[in-house]
Motif scaffolding. Structure first.
Motif, PDB file in Angstrom:
ATOM      1  N   ARG A 121       0.819  -1.204   0.000  1.00 48.88           N
ATOM      2  CA  ARG A 121       0.000   0.000   0.000  1.00 48.88           C
ATOM      3  C   ARG A 121       0.859   1.264   0.000  1.00 48.88           C
ATOM      4  O   ARG A 121       0.420   2.319  -0.429  1.00 48.88           O
ATOM      5  CB  ARG A 121      -0.883  -0.030   1.252  1.00 48.88           C
ATOM      6  CG  ARG A 121      -1.919   1.055   1.290  1.00 48.88           C
ATOM      7  CD  ARG A 121      -2.510   1.147   2.667  1.00 48.88           C
ATOM      8  NE  ARG A 121      -3.473   2.236   2.717  1.00 48.88           N
ATOM      9  CZ  ARG A 121      -3.895   2.775   3.840  1.00 48.88           C
ATOM     10  NH1 ARG A 121      -3.471   2.324   4.988  1.00 48.88           N
ATOM     11  NH2 ARG A 121      -4.759   3.774   3.808  1.00 48.88           N
ATOM     12  N   ASP A 122       2.089   1.149   0.468  1.00 45.54           N
ATOM     13  CA  ASP A 122       2.967   2.311   0.575  1.00 45.54           C
ATOM     14  C   ASP A 122       3.833   2.513  -0.655  1.00 45.54           C
ATOM     15  O   ASP A 122       5.003   2.869  -0.550  1.00 45.54           O
ATOM     16  CB  ASP A 122       3.846   2.193   1.819  1.00 45.54           C
ATOM     17  CG  ASP A 122       3.041   2.389   3.083  1.00 45.54           C
ATOM     18  OD1 ASP A 122       1.954   2.977   2.981  1.00 45.54           O
ATOM     19  OD2 ASP A 122       3.482   1.957   4.150  1.00 45.54           O
ATOM     20  N   GLU A 123       3.286   2.287  -1.802  1.00 45.15           N
ATOM     21  CA  GLU A 123       3.909   2.610  -3.095  1.00 45.15           C
ATOM     22  C   GLU A 123       5.175   1.812  -3.412  1.00 45.15           C
ATOM     23  O   GLU A 123       5.922   2.181  -4.307  1.00 45.15           O
ATOM     24  CB  GLU A 123       4.246   4.117  -3.177  1.00 45.15           C
ATOM     25  CG  GLU A 123       3.085   5.051  -2.920  1.00 45.15           C
ATOM     26  CD  GLU A 123       3.080   5.577  -1.484  1.00 45.15           C
ATOM     27  OE1 GLU A 123       4.149   5.620  -0.868  1.00 45.15           O
ATOM     28  OE2 GLU A 123       1.998   5.923  -0.984  1.00 45.15           O
ATOM     29  N   HIS A 124       5.462   0.758  -2.655  1.00 46.45           N
ATOM     30  CA  HIS A 124       6.668  -0.012  -2.944  1.00 46.45           C
ATOM     31  C   HIS A 124       6.362  -1.251  -3.768  1.00 46.45           C
ATOM     32  O   HIS A 124       5.366  -1.924  -3.528  1.00 46.45           O
ATOM     33  CB  HIS A 124       7.315  -0.555  -1.657  1.00 46.45           C
ATOM     34  CG  HIS A 124       7.673   0.483  -0.660  1.00 46.45           C
ATOM     35  ND1 HIS A 124       6.997   0.644   0.512  1.00 46.45           N
ATOM     36  CD2 HIS A 124       8.632   1.421  -0.672  1.00 46.45           C
ATOM     37  CE1 HIS A 124       7.526   1.635   1.187  1.00 46.45           C
ATOM     38  NE2 HIS A 124       8.520   2.137   0.495  1.00 46.45           N
ATOM     39  N   LYS A 145       2.861   6.882  -6.932  1.00 48.49           N
ATOM     40  CA  LYS A 145       2.555   7.953  -5.986  1.00 48.49           C
ATOM     41  C   LYS A 145       1.404   7.561  -5.057  1.00 48.49           C
ATOM     42  O   LYS A 145       1.130   8.222  -4.075  1.00 48.49           O
ATOM     43  CB  LYS A 145       2.145   9.232  -6.743  1.00 48.49           C
ATOM     44  CG  LYS A 145       3.178   9.713  -7.743  1.00 48.49           C
ATOM     45  CD  LYS A 145       4.333  10.382  -7.032  1.00 48.49           C
ATOM     46  CE  LYS A 145       5.192  11.144  -8.021  1.00 48.49           C
ATOM     47  NZ  LYS A 145       5.883  10.227  -8.969  1.00 48.49           N
ATOM     48  N   GLU A 146       0.730   6.517  -5.437  1.00 51.75           N
ATOM     49  CA  GLU A 146      -0.395   6.038  -4.635  1.00 51.75           C
ATOM     50  C   GLU A 146      -0.193   4.544  -4.394  1.00 51.75           C
ATOM     51  O   GLU A 146       0.774   3.964  -4.866  1.00 51.75           O
ATOM     52  CB  GLU A 146      -1.719   6.261  -5.378  1.00 51.75           C
ATOM     53  CG  GLU A 146      -2.127   7.722  -5.527  1.00 51.75           C
ATOM     54  CD  GLU A 146      -2.680   8.303  -4.240  1.00 51.75           C
ATOM     55  OE1 GLU A 146      -2.915   7.537  -3.291  1.00 51.75           O
ATOM     56  OE2 GLU A 146      -2.857   9.536  -4.177  1.00 51.75           O
ATOM     57  N   GLY A 166      -3.667   3.082  -7.375  1.00 53.36           N
ATOM     58  CA  GLY A 166      -4.447   4.310  -7.256  1.00 53.36           C
ATOM     59  C   GLY A 166      -3.959   5.431  -8.144  1.00 53.36           C
ATOM     60  O   GLY A 166      -4.555   6.511  -8.160  1.00 53.36           O
ATOM     61  N   ASP A 167      -2.900   5.206  -8.873  1.00 50.33           N
ATOM     62  CA  ASP A 167      -2.393   6.244  -9.780  1.00 50.33           C
ATOM     63  C   ASP A 167      -3.200   6.268 -11.069  1.00 50.33           C
ATOM     64  O   ASP A 167      -3.885   5.311 -11.410  1.00 50.33           O
ATOM     65  CB  ASP A 167      -0.917   5.968 -10.099  1.00 50.33           C
ATOM     66  CG  ASP A 167      -0.004   6.318  -8.954  1.00 50.33           C
ATOM     67  OD1 ASP A 167      -0.109   7.448  -8.453  1.00 50.33           O
ATOM     68  OD2 ASP A 167       0.792   5.456  -8.550  1.00 50.33           O
ATOM     69  N   ASN A 168      -3.047   7.374 -11.804  1.00 50.15           N
ATOM     70  CA  ASN A 168      -3.775   7.499 -13.062  1.00 50.15           C
ATOM     71  C   ASN A 168      -3.127   6.710 -14.183  1.00 50.15           C
ATOM     72  O   ASN A 168      -3.702   6.555 -15.243  1.00 50.15           O
ATOM     73  CB  ASN A 168      -3.840   8.969 -13.478  1.00 50.15           C
ATOM     74  CG  ASN A 168      -4.592   9.804 -12.472  1.00 50.15           C
ATOM     75  OD1 ASN A 168      -5.372   9.254 -11.679  1.00 50.15           O
ATOM     76  ND2 ASN A 168      -4.374  11.090 -12.476  1.00 50.15           N
ATOM     77  N   ASN A 357     -10.388   1.588  -0.873  1.00 53.01           N
ATOM     78  CA  ASN A 357     -10.148   1.839   0.557  1.00 53.01           C
ATOM     79  C   ASN A 357      -8.668   1.886   0.899  1.00 53.01           C
ATOM     80  O   ASN A 357      -8.300   2.332   1.982  1.00 53.01           O
ATOM     81  CB  ASN A 357     -10.800   0.748   1.406  1.00 53.01           C
ATOM     82  CG  ASN A 357     -12.300   0.815   1.323  1.00 53.01           C
ATOM     83  OD1 ASN A 357     -12.846   1.853   0.965  1.00 53.01           O
ATOM     84  ND2 ASN A 357     -12.959  -0.280   1.632  1.00 53.01           N
ATOM     85  N   LEU A 358      -7.837   1.391  -0.004  1.00 53.66           N
ATOM     86  CA  LEU A 358      -6.401   1.422   0.264  1.00 53.66           C
ATOM     87  C   LEU A 358      -5.845   2.832   0.172  1.00 53.66           C
ATOM     88  O   LEU A 358      -4.781   3.120   0.685  1.00 53.66           O
ATOM     89  CB  LEU A 358      -5.663   0.540  -0.754  1.00 53.66           C
ATOM     90  CG  LEU A 358      -5.895  -0.965  -0.687  1.00 53.66           C
ATOM     91  CD1 LEU A 358      -5.284  -1.635  -1.895  1.00 53.66           C
ATOM     92  CD2 LEU A 358      -5.284  -1.534   0.578  1.00 53.66           C
TER      93      LEU A 358
END
Lengths: 403, 193
Positions: A121-124, A145-146, A166-168, A357-358
Motif C-alpha cells: 500500500r505504501d507505493e513499494h 505515488k499512490e 491508485g495512480d492514473n 479503501n487502500l
C-alpha cells in the motif's frame, strides 16, 4: 489475532503455496498439508518459542505464602496454554515482511534464479530473492505515488512487470533492475466509460475529481494472422469496462480498445485454449457485477435491471475483441442454483470493492475541492518525489529479521 | 421475488474448466461451452465447528478463549473468593456491550462474564475484535472466497476464505464424469507471535 491472507501464488513445481497477508508478511506453506508433522519442528517461529518456554522465576522451594503458591501455579498454567496459543496449527515458514499492507505477490524467474515480487500500500514494489534467501532484497521498483493494488508479469515477457493501483497511470518496469521503462495513461479511458453521456467540458470537470483504482491486470497472448500479440487487459474498481492495451516490442503499453460491459468488471480469465488440442482460442471470460449499478459501488440495480449475466466471454478477431454468447445459456439454465440466500448488500460491497479503501485518508482530505494539479504536487512532496527511501528499506529489512 | 444473483468475484482457469467463486461458493464450468458442472459450498461458521471440529473464526476464538480462561481463571475464582480479581467486577459491562452488538453467543454470556472480570483490558480488546469480525462475517451465510489460484498442473485449486482466514486446498477430481472440487485441507492462518 488471525491475519487475513490477501494474495496467493503457487510455485512452478506445484508444491508450495506463497501467501501474502495484510500484516505485510509473506509465508510459504506446502500445498498438501502433512498430517504427521509435529508443530514443534515444522515452523521457525514455533521452534523459537518452544526453545525458550516461559519459565517462572520462582519455584515451589522459593515461595512460602499460599497466595504466591497460587500465583506460581497460575503462571505455569498460563505458560502451558500460552504455548498452545502461539503454536501454528500447520507447517509454514515466514519468508519476508513489509511494514505495510501487502496487496499482491508474484513469483518471478530470471536466468535460472527465482524471485518474489511484492507490492504494498505504501507505493513499494519489492524484489526479493526466492527461497531460501528471501530475506535478501534485490531491489525496489519505486515511482508510484499512490497505493499499488496489482502487479502482473506477462507470460511471454517475463523480464517485465506491469503495475497499477491508485495512480492514473499504469507502470511498466524491468523488475530485475528496478528500472521504470514506460507508463500508460489509464484514467482518461476510464472517464470516457464513466461519463459517456456527458458534455466534453463536464467530462473534464468530472474526471478531475475522479479517482481510479486498478483492480486487475491480466496478460493475454493472442495469435492474429500467424503473429503472436501480447496484450494486457486492465480492470478498474467499479468501472463497467475492460481496457485493452498491447505490449509492444519497445516495452510500451499501447491503448487498443475499451470493451464496455453491462456491469462493473470483477475478474478476468485469459489465454484460454481448446481442451483437446491446446490451440489458443483467443478468448477471454470476464465476470461482472450484476447486483450494483454499473459505475457504482453502492446503488443496487432496480428490479427490472438485474438481467445481466454474471459471466461474459469475448473473442478476438480482426484485431478487436468482440462479445460471444457462450456462457449466457448455461448461466440462465442454472438460475436456480445461483440464487443467493440472502445477499447482504454491505457485505457484498466489502467483498467486491475493497481496493479504493487502500487510498490514504490524508489524500482524500487534501483533494476535496482542490485543483488536481495541486493535489498531485502534494503527493509528490509526501513521497519525496518517488525517490528511494533508505530508511524505509532499512525498516523493511528489520521487520524481516525480527519477523 | 427473484433475488439478485451473486456475481463472481474471482475467476481462474483450471485446465479445461473455469473455476469461479461467488460469495462462499466455488462453481465449475466447462471452458469450451460454458456448461455448468458442480459447486462447492463453504460450510457456515457454526456448521463447520460442529461438523468437523475445525472451527470457523468466531467459533474457534470463542472456544479457544473459553478453554483457556475457564481452565484456570474460574477455578481460581472459586477457590479463593477474596482474591484480587474480584475488584474488576465492573468489567462485566463488556457483556452488555456484546449484547448490543448482537452477538449470537448469548449462551456463552455467563462464562464470558466470569472470565471478563478476571481477564482485564487485553481480553476486553479481543472481545471487541471478535464482535467486529462476527459482524462482518454475518453478512454472508458462510465465509466468502477472497482469492483463488490454480497450480500449474491444474490439479489443485487453492482458495482463501476471508472471514475465517482459512487457506483451503482442493483437488480437482471427476466423479461419474462430473468434475468437482474436493477439499483436501483447510488451514487457518493464525497469528504466530
Amino acid at each position: 489475532m488471525p491475519k487475513r491472507p490477501c494474495a496467493l501464488e503457487i510455485t512452478k513445481d506445484s508444491v508450495t503455496i506463497i501467501s501474502a497477508d495484510k500484516f505485510g508478511d509473506v509465508y510459504s506453506l506446502p500445498l498438501i498439508a502433512s498430517e504427521t508433522a509435529a508443530p514443534k519442528e515444522v515452523s521457525r517461529e514455533s521452534s523459537v518459542i518452544s526453545e525458550r518456554p516461559f519459565k517462572p522465576a520462582a519455584n515451589e522451594l522459593t515461595i512460602h505464602s499460599q497466595r504466591n503458591r497460587k500465583a506460581l501455579a497460575n503462571q505455569k498454567r498460563q505458560a502451558l496454554t500460552g504455548a498452545e496459543k502461539t503454536g501454528p496449527t500447520f507447517e509454514h515458514s515466514l519468508l519476508l515482511g513489509h511494514v505495510s499492507l501487502l496487496t499482491d505477490v508474484k513469483l518471478a524467474y530470471s536466468n535460472g534464479k527465482n524471485y518474489i515480487i511484492t507490492a504494498d500500500r505504501d507505493e513499494h514494489i519489492r524484489v526479493s530473492r526466492g527461497t531460501p534467501q528471501t530475506h535478501i532484497i534485490e531491489g525496489f521498483c519505486l515511482g508510484h505515488k499512490e497505493f499499488i493494488s496489482r502487479i502482473c508479469i506477462p507470460k511471454e515477457r517475463p523480464d517485465l512487470l506491469i503495475s497499477g493501483g491508485g495512480d492514473n497511470n499504469l507502470f511498466v518496469w524491468r523488475w530485475e533492475s528496478g528500472e521504470l521503462i514506460s507508463g500508460a495513461e489509464l484514467k482518461s479511458y476510464v472517464g470516457t466509460v464513466l461519463f459517456s453521456g456527458k458534455e466534453a467540458e463536464e467530462q473534464t470537470a468530472l474526471l478531475g475529481s475522479t479517482k481510479i483504482a486498478v483492480s486487475g491486470i491480466f496478460s493475454a497472448k493472442i495469435s492474429s494472422e500467424g503473429e503472436a500479440l501480447s496484450t494486457v487487459i486492465v480492470t478498474c474498481e467499479a468501472v463497467p469496462a475492460l481496457f485493452v492495451f498491447s505490449l509492444t516490442r519497445e516495452n510500451t503499453l499501447q491503448y487498443k480498445q475499451t470493451l464496455n460491459l453491462p456491469g462493473n468488471a470483477l475478474s478476468v480469465v485469459t489465454n484460454l485454449v481448446a481442451s483437446e488440442t491446446a490451440v489458443p482460442l483467443n478468448k477471454l471470460i470476464v465476470s461482472i457485477d450484476n447486483v450494483f449499478k454499473p459505475g457504482s459501488t453502492s446503488e443496487v440495480r432496480t428490479l427490472g435491471d438485474e438481467t445481466a449475466t454474471p459471466l461474459l466471454s469475448f473473442h478476438f478477431g480482426n484485431g478487436l475483441w468482440v462479445p460471444e454468447t457462450v456462457f449466457e445459456k448455461s448461466i440462465a439454465k442454472d438460475i436456480e442454483n445461483r440464487q443467493a440466500g440472502n445477499v447482504n448488500i454491505v457485505a457484498l460491497k466489502n467483498l467486491l470493492y475493497g481496493i479504493e479503501n487502500l487510498r490514504k485518508r490524508d489524500n482524500e482530505d487534501r483533494d476535496e475541492g482542490v485543483v488536481t494539479e495541486v493535489g498531485s504536487a502534494a503527493t509528490e512532496d509526501r513521497n519525496g518525489g518517488g525517490e528511494i527511501d533508505p530508511h524505509q528499506a532499512a525498516l523493511d529489512e528489520d521487520s524481516t529479521i525480527n519477523g | 421475488m427473484a433475488r439478485p444473483r451473486m456475481p463472481y468475484q474471482c475467476l481462474e482457469k483450471c485446465g479445461k474448466y473455469l473455476v469461479a467463486a461467488s460469495g462462499s461458493h466455488i462453481d465449475l464450468f466447462g471452458l469450451d461451452d460454458g456448461s455448468y458442472f458442480s459447486r462447492w459450498t463453504c460450510p457456515s461458521l457454526q456448521g463447520s465447528e460442529n461438523a468437523n471440529g475445525i472451527a470457523g473464526e468466531t467459533g474457534a476464538e470463542f472456544a479457544h478463549q473459553d478453554s483457556r480462561s475457564s481452565s484456570f481463571d474460574i477455578k481460581v475464582d472459586a477457590t479463593s473468593p477474596s482474591s484480587p480479581p474480584a475488584k474488576r467486577r465492573k468489567l462485566s459491562q463488556t457483556g452488555d456491550e456484546k449484547t448490543e452488538l448482537g452477538l449470537p453467543n448469548e449462551s456463552n454470556e455467563l462464562v464470558e462474564d466470569s472470565k471478563d472480570r478476571l481477564g482485564g483490558g487485553k481480553k476486553q480488546k479481543k472481545q471487541k475484535q471478535n464482535s467486529r469480525s462476527a459482524a462482518v462475517a454475518s453478512g454472508f451465510d458462510a465465509p466468502a472466497v477472497i482469492a483463488l489460484t490454480v497450480t500449474k498442473s491444474s490439479g489443485h485449486v487453492v482458495a482463501i476464505t476471508g472471514e475465517d482466514k482459512n487457506i483451503r486446498v482442493f483437488e480437482l477430481m471427476e466423479a461419474d464424469g462430473v468434475p468437482r472440487l474436493n477439499q483436501l485441507s483447510q488451514r487457518q492462518v493464525a497469528r504466530v507471535n
